[in-house]
Design a protein around this motif. Structure first.
Motif, PDB file in Angstrom:
ATOM      1  N   ALA A  80      20.507 -55.601 -27.584  1.00  0.00           N
ATOM      2  CA  ALA A  80      21.843 -55.975 -27.112  1.00  0.00           C
ATOM      3  C   ALA A  80      22.932 -55.195 -27.845  1.00  0.00           C
ATOM      4  N   ASP A  81      22.771 -55.018 -29.183  1.00  0.00           N
ATOM      5  CA  ASP A  81      23.734 -54.239 -29.959  1.00  0.00           C
ATOM      6  C   ASP A  81      23.869 -52.837 -29.383  1.00  0.00           C
ATOM      7  N   TRP A  82      22.707 -52.218 -29.120  1.00  0.00           N
ATOM      8  CA  TRP A  82      22.740 -50.844 -28.632  1.00  0.00           C
ATOM      9  C   TRP A  82      23.288 -50.765 -27.211  1.00  0.00           C
ATOM     10  N   LEU A  83      22.937 -51.704 -26.352  1.00  0.00           N
ATOM     11  CA  LEU A  83      23.435 -51.674 -24.976  1.00  0.00           C
ATOM     12  C   LEU A  83      24.959 -51.732 -24.948  1.00  0.00           C
ATOM     13  N   VAL A 106      23.610 -54.624 -14.518  1.00  0.00           N
ATOM     14  CA  VAL A 106      22.200 -54.653 -14.909  1.00  0.00           C
ATOM     15  C   VAL A 106      22.059 -55.131 -16.347  1.00  0.00           C
ATOM     16  N   VAL A 107      22.930 -54.650 -17.225  1.00  0.00           N
ATOM     17  CA  VAL A 107      22.879 -55.054 -18.638  1.00  0.00           C
ATOM     18  C   VAL A 107      23.144 -56.549 -18.782  1.00  0.00           C
ATOM     19  N   ASP A 108      24.212 -57.040 -18.149  1.00  0.00           N
ATOM     20  CA  ASP A 108      24.619 -58.437 -18.324  1.00  0.00           C
ATOM     21  C   ASP A 108      23.671 -59.423 -17.646  1.00  0.00           C
ATOM     22  N   VAL A 109      23.199 -59.068 -16.452  1.00  0.00           N
ATOM     23  CA  VAL A 109      22.378 -60.004 -15.676  1.00  0.00           C
ATOM     24  C   VAL A 109      20.908 -59.955 -16.076  1.00  0.00           C
ATOM     25  N   HIS A 110      20.419 -58.774 -16.474  1.00  0.00           N
ATOM     26  CA  HIS A 110      18.976 -58.620 -16.692  1.00  0.00           C
ATOM     27  C   HIS A 110      18.596 -58.230 -18.130  1.00  0.00           C
ATOM     28  N   LEU A 111      19.122 -57.118 -18.620  1.00  0.00           N
ATOM     29  CA  LEU A 111      18.623 -56.563 -19.882  1.00  0.00           C
ATOM     30  C   LEU A 111      19.012 -57.394 -21.102  1.00  0.00           C
ATOM     31  N   ARG A 112      20.283 -57.811 -21.172  1.00  0.00           N
ATOM     32  CA  ARG A 112      20.691 -58.573 -22.352  1.00  0.00           C
ATOM     33  C   ARG A 112      19.970 -59.922 -22.429  1.00  0.00           C
ATOM     34  N   VAL A 118      15.575 -58.518 -29.009  1.00  0.00           N
ATOM     35  CA  VAL A 118      14.521 -57.696 -29.621  1.00  0.00           C
ATOM     36  C   VAL A 118      15.152 -56.603 -30.465  1.00  0.00           C
ATOM     37  N   ARG A 119      14.595 -56.375 -31.647  1.00  0.00           N
ATOM     38  CA  ARG A 119      15.070 -55.249 -32.449  1.00  0.00           C
ATOM     39  C   ARG A 119      14.820 -53.958 -31.694  1.00  0.00           C
ATOM     40  N   LEU A 120      15.831 -53.095 -31.678  1.00  0.00           N
ATOM     41  CA  LEU A 120      15.724 -51.854 -30.918  1.00  0.00           C
ATOM     42  C   LEU A 120      14.518 -51.026 -31.332  1.00  0.00           C
ATOM     43  N   ASP A 121      14.281 -50.923 -32.642  1.00  0.00           N
ATOM     44  CA  ASP A 121      13.173 -50.107 -33.119  1.00  0.00           C
ATOM     45  C   ASP A 121      11.823 -50.804 -32.986  1.00  0.00           C
ATOM     46  N   LYS A 122      11.845 -52.075 -32.549  1.00  0.00           N
ATOM     47  CA  LYS A 122      10.595 -52.811 -32.359  1.00  0.00           C
ATOM     48  C   LYS A 122      10.242 -52.943 -30.872  1.00  0.00           C
ATOM     49  N   LEU A 123      11.090 -52.450 -30.004  1.00  0.00           N
ATOM     50  CA  LEU A 123      10.831 -52.551 -28.572  1.00  0.00           C
ATOM     51  C   LEU A 123       9.626 -51.686 -28.210  1.00  0.00           C
ATOM     52  N   THR A 124       8.667 -52.274 -27.522  1.00  0.00           N
ATOM     53  CA  THR A 124       7.438 -51.557 -27.174  1.00  0.00           C
ATOM     54  C   THR A 124       7.285 -51.463 -25.659  1.00  0.00           C
ATOM     55  N   ALA A 125       6.422 -50.544 -25.247  1.00  0.00           N
ATOM     56  CA  ALA A 125       6.123 -50.397 -23.823  1.00  0.00           C
ATOM     57  C   ALA A 125       5.520 -51.689 -23.273  1.00  0.00           C
ATOM     58  N   LYS A 126       4.681 -52.341 -24.080  1.00  0.00           N
ATOM     59  CA  LYS A 126       4.054 -53.591 -23.651  1.00  0.00           C
ATOM     60  C   LYS A 126       5.112 -54.653 -23.364  1.00  0.00           C
TER      61      LYS A 126
END
Length: 388
Positions: A80-83, A106-112, A118-126
């Motif tokens: 969220a910080d990075w978005l 998209v950011v407000d309704v879905h991604l955030r 989630v920590r940005l550096d911990k975000l995984t493909a899974k």
């Protein structure tokens, strides 16, 4: 002589190798690597895993980030910080208002809500695959593709700012599946629809959509100065867009969207009818007419037309034609499928539609090409003869 101990000392870890150990309190495996000193205090980057193997993978990931020059002593950013930062960067790049509104939506309704904590550096493909899979059956494949595309763009921006070493979204295939295979409008159905709209004020809008493949925004942004009836061509140079600022004129979707379109009899007929209609409307409006817009398809005072009114009129006539499944955008697809069925090359259709890549055109119209490919393959039999 005293007997030396046969036990071996544990080899010393190399500097920067990091450590792996299991926590006695909960059995979780921990990976830790020294990342430097802040205010005289030793700092460590720490990761966790349910197994020793997972902890080793986490250690290696942290080590790769350190080698890549990422500052691991900073307070970790969340997605969220990075978005939020990314949206500000996009605004500074002077993206069109409609594009920024789409990103924010998209950011407000879905991604955030789904990934923001989630920590940005911990975000995984899974994690991303699980997130997108949650939309399957609840949102259209096109919406899932859009969510994935915005996330992928945001993570590419994080790489450009040296916040990430790789974009994990690129290794994810959106869980919504491929684009819906559209039902193609047949020539007979197109004629039925055109008969239904005959005489309507917006008849030429729909006729030109089928004849040129222009998007609604491109049709409503088209100027007479971009039309050459004698030269039988028009140029897409602007479009009508809706943003938080209302209806405005803006640049086309991509640089490839700026394109010339040849006009044949049907398109020329639509434009000549429209020119005659506007001459009558301008006379009726008198001084209230706004000639400065120079629009081919304005409202009754010469100003930009409300796009939703076009949709409402379209829905009325598709019902009258018995084509309830038909979408306004399907008129653009009808243009493409008619050309492909007539034998035009995919590259030509791509240029006329203003697609950014030929892959996009192929994804959308692969179902049209498949029967032609089968027919083309018969040429092998003709060339080699009967070898059976």
């Amino acid at each position: 002589m005293s007997q030396k101990s046969t036990s071996q000392k544990k080899p010393r870890r190399a500097k920067g190798e990091g450590s792996i150990y299991q926590r006695s309190s909960d059995g979780l495996w921990v990976a830790a690597i020294d990342v430097g000193y802040v205010a005289g205090k030793r700092q460590r980057a720490v990761g966790y895993g349910a197994t020793q193997e997972e902890a080793i993978e986490e250690r290696d990931r942290i080590r790769d980030q350190k080698k890549a020059g990422l500052d691991l002593t900073k307070k970790p950013k969340t997605v969220a910080d990075w978005l939020d930062e990314w949206l500000l960067i996009k605004a500074e790049e002077e993206r069109s208002p409609s594009t920024l509104d789409r990103y924010r939506s998209v950011v407000d309704v879905h991604l955030r809500p789904g990934l923001g904590s989630v920590r940005l550096d911990k975000l995984t493909a899974k994690r991303i695959r699980q997130f997108l899979a949650g939309y399957k059956g609840k949102r259209s494949p096109a919406t899932i593709l859009k969510i994935h595309a915005v996330l992928r763009a945001a993570l590419s921006g994080a790489m450009a700012e040296d916040l990430l070493t790789r974009n994990v979204a690129k290794s994810v295939t959106p869980g919504g599946g491929s684009r819906d295979e559209r039902r193609a409008l047949t020539p007979d159905e197109a004629k039925t629809f055109l008969r239904a709209i005959k005489g309507d004020r917006l008849e030429s809008v729909f006729l030109l959509a089928i004849a040129t493949g222009l998007r609604r925004s491109e049709l409503l942004g088209l100027r007479w100065s971009d039309v050459d009836l004698d030269g039988e061509a028009l140029w897409v140079r602007q479009k009508l867009i809706r943003s938080s600022q209302g209806l405005t004129i803006g640049s086309p979707k991509t640089h490839r969207s700026k394109r010339p379109i040849p006009l044949q009899r049907v398109g020329l007929l639509a434009l000549r009818r429209q020119k005659a209609r506007l001459a009558e409307e301008r006379l009726a409006a008198g001084e209230a007419w706004k000639p400065e817009y120079d629009l081919v398809f304005p409202n009754t005072l010469g100003k930009p037309m409300e796009p939703r009114n076009v949709n409402r009129r379209f829905e009325k006539y598709r019902a009258a034609a018995g084509l309830d499944w038909l979408d306004l955008h399907d008129l653009r697809h009808a243009f493409a499928t008619f050309l492909l069925d007539a034998g035009e090359e995919l590259r030509t259709v791509m240029d006329l539609l203003g697609h950014s890549t030929i892959r996009l055109t192929a994804d959308l119209y692969g179902h049209v090409l498949a029967p032609r490919a089968r027919e083309a393959a018969k040429g092998i039999d003709q060339a080699l003869g009967n070898l059976a």
